[in-house]
Write an enzyme that holds these catalytic residues in place. Structure first.
Site, short mmCIF file in Angstrom:
data_model
loop_
_atom_site.label_atom_id
_atom_site.label_comp_id
_atom_site.label_asym_id
_atom_site.label_seq_id
_atom_site.Cartn_x
_atom_site.Cartn_y
_atom_site.Cartn_z
N GLN A 175 0.85 -1.15 -0.08
CA GLN A 175 0.04 0.10 -0.20
C GLN A 175 0.98 1.13 0.03
OE1 GLN A 175 -3.35 0.20 -0.22
NE2 GLN A 175 -3.73 -2.09 0.07
N ARG A 192 0.37 9.77 -8.89
CA ARG A 192 -0.81 9.00 -8.71
C ARG A 192 -1.52 10.02 -7.47
NH1 ARG A 192 -3.48 4.60 -5.49
NH2 ARG A 192 -2.46 5.34 -3.83
N GLY A 239 -12.26 -0.92 -3.35
CA GLY A 239 -10.91 -1.41 -3.09
C GLY A 239 -10.17 -0.19 -2.29
N GLU A 294 -18.04 -7.65 -4.91
CA GLU A 294 -18.87 -8.40 -5.70
C GLU A 294 -20.12 -8.86 -4.41
OE1 GLU A 294 -16.03 -8.35 -6.29
OE2 GLU A 294 -15.66 -8.06 -8.69
N GLU A 315 -9.25 3.34 -7.28
CA GLU A 315 -7.90 3.22 -8.18
C GLU A 315 -7.69 1.93 -8.32
OE1 GLU A 315 -5.09 2.36 -9.44
OE2 GLU A 315 -3.68 2.79 -7.79
N GLU A 339 -4.46 -7.10 -13.96
CA GLU A 339 -5.37 -7.42 -12.44
C GLU A 339 -6.65 -7.41 -12.77
OE1 GLU A 339 -4.15 -4.68 -9.07
OE2 GLU A 339 -2.13 -4.75 -10.11
N1 LIG Z 1 -13.14 -7.11 -5.78
C1 LIG Z 1 -12.65 -6.33 -4.84
N2 LIG Z 1 -13.28 -5.95 -3.52
C2 LIG Z 1 -12.70 -5.58 -2.50
N3 LIG Z 1 -11.24 -4.82 -2.59
C3 LIG Z 1 -11.04 -5.12 -3.86
C4 LIG Z 1 -11.36 -5.75 -5.03
N4 LIG Z 1 -10.55 -5.88 -5.95
C5 LIG Z 1 -9.44 -5.16 -5.36
N5 LIG Z 1 -9.73 -4.51 -4.09
C6 LIG Z 1 -8.53 -4.02 -3.48
O1 LIG Z 1 -8.26 -2.75 -3.92
C7 LIG Z 1 -7.19 -2.19 -3.65
C8 LIG Z 1 -6.41 -1.53 -5.01
S1 LIG Z 1 -5.21 -0.68 -4.70
C9 LIG Z 1 -5.68 0.99 -4.34
C10 LIG Z 1 -5.81 1.07 -3.01
C11 LIG Z 1 -6.44 2.49 -2.32
N6 LIG Z 1 -7.61 2.90 -2.98
C12 LIG Z 1 -5.38 3.63 -3.00
O2 LIG Z 1 -5.61 4.28 -3.72
O3 LIG Z 1 -4.23 3.92 -2.32
C13 LIG Z 1 -6.41 -3.37 -2.88
O4 LIG Z 1 -6.34 -3.01 -1.55
C14 LIG Z 1 -7.29 -4.59 -3.31
O5 LIG Z 1 -7.18 -5.55 -2.04
#
Ligand SMILES: Nc1ncnc2c1ncn2[C@@H]1O[C@H](CSCC[C@H](N)C(=O)O)[C@@H](O)[C@H]1O
Ligand SMILES: Nc1ncnc2c1ncn2[C@@H]1O[C@H](CSCC[C@H](N)C(=O)O)[C@@H](O)[C@H]1O
Lengths: 360, 360
Positions: B22, B31, B55, B106, B120, B129
């Site tokens: 993270q 970013r 996420g 989901e 993001e 991904e």
């Molecule tokens: N289907 C899903 N449901 C919940 N979390 C998800 C997901 N797919 C990805 N993620 C989460 O989404 C994050 C993407 S990284 C971005 C993290 C944060 N929003 C930032 O901008 O710093 C990760 O922590 C991953 O675990």
């Protein structure tokens, strides 16, 4: 709790499907010589016999067994590497003897029981990967009453060591934490969010990584500063799942170097090929992964660091309590609890410590 | 074919549960600035509104949304990172606005539909991904008719490049293969097994690794030797799963450097924050991962190598056919087919080529 098969594949088996990984093992001359000699110096155990190779990988041990005269060899492999094993068997004209079976040992069915089980199941520090489970399973299901295990015995060892890598790791850890604190400052300044509350977790994560995870290393014998002790002995013919799931042991180590530093502990293993007590091998072969100048293996040793190192001297006595169990997240990885009391030659008793390590 | 949840966790989510991962994203200033400015320069979209952060990771975007005046923010995170997000929200005194929900997008249920989805979700070369799937899912289920997507648009780009890494990789590949041939000789000599038959597979495995896997790189703008083309445009408000599962595109690239080498192609993406056409942002913010001297990102660019490089010159024209689809083994990884015809300024037509690449 059973592990879902596909998760186990994603976390474990997948790497074995690559030839480069098999090649790494096939290039380990100490390993290769031991199995080669064990088989060819004890042809009597193979000639005309049925053999099971648990986790055949490239097929090498199955091929050797056939070359040593086996009547039939069942070569079981969970990954697609089985296809290459089959090609290799064919190219070496052994397709009438070696039958490659793709599938996990726990699930395949053989047409008969076998006289010999040969397997190279050892992971770092012997039990990492937990593959011996599959050998036990195979043995209990498919080995004849009179059958022989190759290897027949295994031991785990530990010794006090000195090393410089602890300082390096501590340095890495400290600079990562400096970095973190800068990051917290900057995030507050530029983006208005105070992340201080996460520092505890970051500290935990980084110390787990740099301080509490054991390290792969090829130690020089003179880095071993005391006696080595046997932590665990396994008779491959009789050991049960419960015997190996947890390894608990209390042992003593004596410092044999004068005025030295105790920087941590080195762990390794050896296995022996002795056949069966009523039916021993003519030649006893040993495969050891102990510190050695000339005969390093791809297993190396596992190093468990101590921070800070302690000044000790000849005759000082370490009373170690050791407990290794499987990680809850991944049963193929290990956690170690290592407690130690130090009785100095002078009669002084140092403050005991207890550390936790991860074998990743 | 649906992916078992625990396999997806083992292969994908697990890394996001670590703070260091993270932190890598939180330390990417390009970013961070883009999302920060998008939110704070368009407070109108957030003030008094309900927001969903798909996420949320450490919780950063949810916290900014709350700081920009949101009435309620739902911050959904699949991993245990949710616990740290919750702690961070609390430490920044936003627990009444931000509700951190642990679970996969989901599967979770929100108490209401939202005005804004912020996320993001971008991986290497945009779609690696496959996380945008989850954003689409969230949008179709939880965004109000009048809702806004942050970001609102995304594009994939490609350009012809020159680079020295191709030579390095070719060197690595060749020495690995030399190594292999030595290994085959030695195994035959010392252990009586001929492994020649596996050479084809080893060649395949190694060329896949060194030649056909795209590489992460931070290209310098002057390594781009021609025009860049847009491969794909995504309107985040309307794109469907089928729109993004396969990316098929034909485009032209013109060489703009005189007497140069075409060593391969660089791929990158950008996203924009434009709000909704009836309700646009006051400030349009762009986040680009194009080659740049000063503003590199953790995404860098993906490099697709060409062996051997070709000598080209200004005005030469590349007609590219591009197809990106998901890997059968892991739907979060990609495979690319890249065909190219080169029409030289001189009128000469070079032999067309078609290469396959893996984005790992
Ligand atoms: N289907 C899903 N449901 C919940 N979390 C998800 C997901 N797919 C990805 N993620 C989460 O989404 C994050 C993407 S990284 C971005 C993290 C944060 N929003 C930032 O901008 O710093 C990760 O922590 C991953 O675990
Ligand atoms: N339960 C199981 N069933 C089938 N194969 C297994 C297994 N557990 C591990 N393996 C396989 O066992 C192999 C161990 S590595 C040893 C390979 C080979 N016998 C050699 O000595 O070179 C791997 O290829 C792994 O995929």
């Amino acid at each position: 709790a059973a592990v879902p098969k596909d998760v186990d594949y994603a976390q474990y088996f997948c790497t074995y499907a690559f030839l480069y990984h098999q090649k790494e093992m096939l290039s380990d001359r100490v390993r290769m010589d031991a199995y080669f000699n064990a088989i060819f110096e004890n042809k009597r155990h193979f000639a005309g016999k049925t053999v099971l190779d648990v986790g055949t990988g490239s097929g090498i041990l199955a091929i050797w067994s056939a070359q040593a005269g086996a009547r039939k060899v069942y070569a079981v492999e969970a990954t697609k590497m089985s296809e290459h094993a089959r090609a290799l068997v064919k190219a070496n004209n052994l397709q009438d003897v070696v039958e490659v079976i793709e599938g996990s040992m726990e699930e395949v069915t053989l047409p008969e029981k076998v006289d010999v089980i040969v397997s190279e199941w050892m992971g770092y520090f012997l039990l990492r990967e937990s593959m011996f489970d599959s050998v036990i399973h195979a043995r209990d299901r498919w080995l004849k009453q009179t059958g022989v295990m190759y290897p027949s015995h295994a031991r785990m060892w530990m010794a006090p060591i000195k090393t410089g890598i602890g300082d390096h790791k501590l340095g890495d850890y400290e600079s990562t934490m400096d970095d973190w604190h800068n990051f917290v400052d900057e995030t507050k300044t530029y983006y208005g969010v105070d992340m201080t509350v996460l520092s505890v977790r970051e500290l935990e994560e980084q110390s787990e990584k740099y301080i509490n995870t054991s390290l792969w290393n090829n130690l020089h014998p003179n880095q071993v500063v005391g006696t080595a002790a046997i932590i665990k002995e396994i008779d491959c013919l009789t050991a049960t799942q419960t015997d190996i799931e947890k390894v608990r042991s209390n042992f003593s180590l004596s410092i044999t170097h004068e005025n030295t530093k105790l920087c941590g502990f080195g762990g390794w293993f050896d296995v022996h090929f002795r056949g069966r007590s009523e039916d021993p091998t003519e030649q006893e072969i040993e495969l050891t992964t102990a510190p050695s100048v000339d005969y390093g293996t791809h297993w190396g040793q596992q190093v468990f660091l101590l921070h800070p190192p302690m000044h000790l001297s000849e005759g000082d006595d370490l009373r170690v309590s050791f407990l290794m169990s499987r990680s809850k997240e991944n049963h193929r990885l290990m956690e170690v609890e290592l407690g130690c009391e130090i009785h100095q030659q002078s009669g002084k008793l140092l403050a005991p410590f207890k550390n936790k390590y991860y074998i990743e």
